[in-house]
Motif scaffolding. Structure first.
Motif, PDB file in Angstrom:
ATOM      1  N   LYS A 116       7.384   1.112 -10.560  1.00  0.00           N
ATOM      2  CA  LYS A 116       5.754   1.781  -9.426  1.00  0.00           C
ATOM      3  C   LYS A 116       6.588   1.438  -7.539  1.00  0.00           C
ATOM      4  N   TYR A 117       5.925   2.303  -6.934  1.00  0.00           N
ATOM      5  CA  TYR A 117       6.411   2.008  -5.548  1.00  0.00           C
ATOM      6  C   TYR A 117       4.936   2.228  -5.227  1.00  0.00           C
ATOM      7  N   GLU A 151       4.497   1.337   2.877  1.00  0.00           N
ATOM      8  CA  GLU A 151       3.278   0.484   3.903  1.00  0.00           C
ATOM      9  C   GLU A 151       4.508   1.010   5.456  1.00  0.00           C
ATOM     10  N   GLN A 152       3.958   0.753   6.312  1.00  0.00           N
ATOM     11  CA  GLN A 152       5.051   0.960   7.566  1.00  0.00           C
ATOM     12  C   GLN A 152       6.168   1.419   7.877  1.00  0.00           C
ATOM     13  N   GLY A 153       5.886   2.534   7.223  1.00  0.00           N
ATOM     14  CA  GLY A 153       7.826   2.948   7.097  1.00  0.00           C
ATOM     15  C   GLY A 153       8.193   2.965   5.881  1.00  0.00           C
ATOM     16  N   VAL A 154       7.920   1.583   4.974  1.00  0.00           N
ATOM     17  CA  VAL A 154       8.760   1.220   4.166  1.00  0.00           C
ATOM     18  C   VAL A 154       7.964   1.245   2.679  1.00  0.00           C
ATOM     19  N   ALA A 155       9.328   1.934   2.145  1.00  0.00           N
ATOM     20  CA  ALA A 155       8.618   2.310  -0.170  1.00  0.00           C
ATOM     21  C   ALA A 155       9.098   0.888  -0.486  1.00  0.00           C
ATOM     22  N   THR A 156       8.545   0.332  -0.806  1.00  0.00           N
ATOM     23  CA  THR A 156       8.818  -0.953  -1.922  1.00  0.00           C
ATOM     24  C   THR A 156       8.580  -0.636  -3.245  1.00  0.00           C
ATOM     25  N   VAL A 157       9.961  -0.336  -3.971  1.00  0.00           N
ATOM     26  CA  VAL A 157       9.959   0.585  -5.347  1.00  0.00           C
ATOM     27  C   VAL A 157      10.193  -1.260  -6.024  1.00  0.00           C
ATOM     28  N   TYR A 158       9.495  -1.207  -7.034  1.00  0.00           N
ATOM     29  CA  TYR A 158       9.272  -2.224  -7.937  1.00  0.00           C
ATOM     30  C   TYR A 158       9.637  -1.889  -9.442  1.00  0.00           C
ATOM     31  N   LEU A 159      10.818  -2.043 -10.539  1.00  0.00           N
ATOM     32  CA  LEU A 159      11.359  -2.112 -11.782  1.00  0.00           C
ATOM     33  C   LEU A 159      10.356  -2.958 -11.989  1.00  0.00           C
ATOM     34  N   ASN A 160      10.019  -2.173 -13.402  1.00  0.00           N
ATOM     35  CA  ASN A 160       8.016  -2.553 -13.507  1.00  0.00           C
ATOM     36  C   ASN A 160       8.369  -2.869 -15.207  1.00  0.00           C
ATOM     37  N   VAL A 207      13.572   1.628   2.236  1.00  0.00           N
ATOM     38  CA  VAL A 207      13.562   0.671   1.113  1.00  0.00           C
ATOM     39  C   VAL A 207      13.654   0.441   1.102  1.00  0.00           C
ATOM     40  N   ILE A 208      12.892  -0.599   0.031  1.00  0.00           N
ATOM     41  CA  ILE A 208      13.615  -1.888  -0.811  1.00  0.00           C
ATOM     42  C   ILE A 208      13.491  -1.702  -2.034  1.00  0.00           C
ATOM     43  N   ILE A 209      13.934  -2.004  -2.422  1.00  0.00           N
ATOM     44  CA  ILE A 209      13.874  -2.369  -4.409  1.00  0.00           C
ATOM     45  C   ILE A 209      14.106  -3.824  -5.308  1.00  0.00           C
ATOM     46  N   THR A 210      13.073  -4.466  -5.365  1.00  0.00           N
ATOM     47  CA  THR A 210      12.562  -5.210  -5.986  1.00  0.00           C
ATOM     48  C   THR A 210      12.072  -5.105  -7.374  1.00  0.00           C
ATOM     49  N   GLY A 211      12.327  -6.512  -7.960  1.00  0.00           N
ATOM     50  CA  GLY A 211      11.776  -6.771  -9.186  1.00  0.00           C
ATOM     51  C   GLY A 211      10.080  -6.803 -10.315  1.00  0.00           C
ATOM     52  N   SER A 212       9.592  -6.408 -11.027  1.00  0.00           N
ATOM     53  CA  SER A 212       8.652  -6.870 -11.060  1.00  0.00           C
ATOM     54  C   SER A 212       8.175  -8.801 -11.345  1.00  0.00           C
ATOM     55  N   GLY A 213       7.354  -9.547 -10.654  1.00  0.00           N
ATOM     56  CA  GLY A 213       7.569 -10.548 -11.468  1.00  0.00           C
ATOM     57  C   GLY A 213       8.115 -11.406 -10.275  1.00  0.00           C
ATOM     58  N   ASP A 214       8.319 -12.818 -10.741  1.00  0.00           N
ATOM     59  CA  ASP A 214       9.797 -13.791 -10.559  1.00  0.00           C
ATOM     60  C   ASP A 214      10.763 -14.302 -11.116  1.00  0.00           C
ATOM     61  N   ARG A 215      10.403 -13.679 -12.556  1.00  0.00           N
ATOM     62  CA  ARG A 215      12.095 -14.097 -13.230  1.00  0.00           C
ATOM     63  C   ARG A 215      13.026 -13.121 -12.466  1.00  0.00           C
TER      64      ARG A 215
END
Length: 257
Positions: free
Chosen positions: A7-8, A11-20, A51-59
Motif C-alpha cells: 500500500k502507499y 504527501e508533500q512530494g513523498v510516496a511512502t510505500v508499505y510492505l503490507n 520515495v520511502i519504503i518501510t514495513g507495516s507494523g513495528d516488528r
C-alpha cells in the motif's frame, strides 16, 4: 493500480510505500510483481519526487522471502520467479527519484536485499539484519552476494554471508550498510524529514545525480567520468539550473520545477 500486498500514500512530494503482510511482511512473488509495477507508476507520477519504503507494523521491515511459497518450486520455477524480484530491484535502482528504506524490525534475506536496492537506509535501534540463506542450504538470490560486497567490502561481506548470522543496526552502520540509526519511535518521521528535503531538490539534478553515481559505480573510472560529464551537461541545459543559479545570486531559496 490495485494492490494486494503493498500500500502507499503520497504527501508533500513523498510516496511512502508499505510492505503490507504483517506482522513480518514476508516477500512473495506478488510482492515483487506489485513493487515492479509500482516503480513504473511512481516514476511517471509528477507529484512524487522522493520515495520511502518501510514495513507495516513495528516488528519487521521484511523478514525474508516467503519460504512456504518457495520450498516446493522446481529449479526452473525458482529461476523464473527470481527474474521477477531481480527486475523489481533493478527498477528501484533505475527509478529517477531517490528511495529511502526505513527499516523497522527484522530485515533478513530478501528484506535486506530490498534495502540494498534503495539509495539510502535509515534503521531503528531495534533493527536486525541478516543473510541467513546459507543455513537453508541456499545462497542469496536477489543481489545479496553482489550489492552487499560492493557496499561494505568483500572481507566483511564474506564473514556475514558465510556464517549467515544476524547483526544489529549499529553493526550495519559501522559497516557502512546503513546511513543512520535512530530510536524506533523516530524512524518514519526521520525518513520523512529526509525525503521531504530530497523532494525539494531539482528533480532533473536528482535524476542525473542518481544515474551518474549508480552507472559510474559499475565501470572503470574513465567511463564513469564520461557518464558524469554527460549527466552534468543535461543538468546545465535545464531550467532548474537557471533557477538555482539565479536564486543563489539573489540570495533566496530556489523554486525548482
Amino acid at each position: 493500480m490495485e494492490l494486494e500486498v503493498l500500500k502507499y500514500e503520497i504527501e508533500q512530494g513523498v510516496a511512502t510505500v508499505y510492505l503490507n503482510r504483517p506482522p513480518h511482511n514476508p516477500l512473495n512473488w506478488q510482492s515483487f510483481k506489485e513493487l515492479s509495477m509500482l516503480m513504473d507508476q511512481l516514476d511517471r507520477d509528477s507529484r512524487v519526487r522522493a520515495v520511502i519504503i518501510t514495513g507495516s507494523g513495528d516488528r519487521s521491515f521484511a523478514a525474508g522471502a516467503d519460504i512456504k511459497e518457495m520450498m516446493n518450486l522446481t529449479e526452473m520455477e525458482i529461476l523464473q520467479n527470481n527474474e521477477i524480484s531481480r527486475g523489481a530491484f533493478e527498477k528501484m535502482e533505475r527509478l529517477s527519484k531517490p528511495i529511502i528504506a526505513a527499516v523497522n524490525g527484522l530485515a533478513l534475506g530478501g528484506g535486506a536485499e530490498l534495502a540494498l536496492a534503495c539509495d539510502l537506509i535509515i534503521c531503528s535501534e531495534r533493527t536486525k539484519f541478516g543473510f541467513p540463506e546459507i543455513n537453508l542450504g541456499i545462497i542469496p538470490g536477489g543481489g545479496g552476494t553482489q550489492r552487499f560486497q560492493r557496499l561494505v567490502g568483500q572481507k566483511a561481506a564474506k564473514e556475514i554471508l558465510y556464517f549467515g548470522e544476524i547483526f544489529s543496526g549499529e553493526r550495519a552502520y559501522e559497516l557502512g550498510f546503513v546511513n543512520k540509526v535512530v530510536p524506533a519511535d523516530h524512524l518514519v518521521a526521520e525518513a520523512k524529514e529526509w525525503a521531504v528535503k530530497l523532494a525539494g531538490k531539482s528533480s532533473m539534478a536528482m535524476k542525473m545525480m542518481k544515474k551518474a553515481v549508480n552507472a559510474g559505480a559499475n565501470t572503470d573510472l574513465d567511463t564513469a567520468l564520461d557518464i558524469e560529464m554527460a549527466c552534468f551537461g543535461n543538468t546545465f541545459a535545464s531550467s532548474d539550473r537557471k533557477e538555482g543559479m539565479q536564486a543563489f545570486v539573489e540570495k533566496r531559496k530556489a523554486i525548482f520545477k
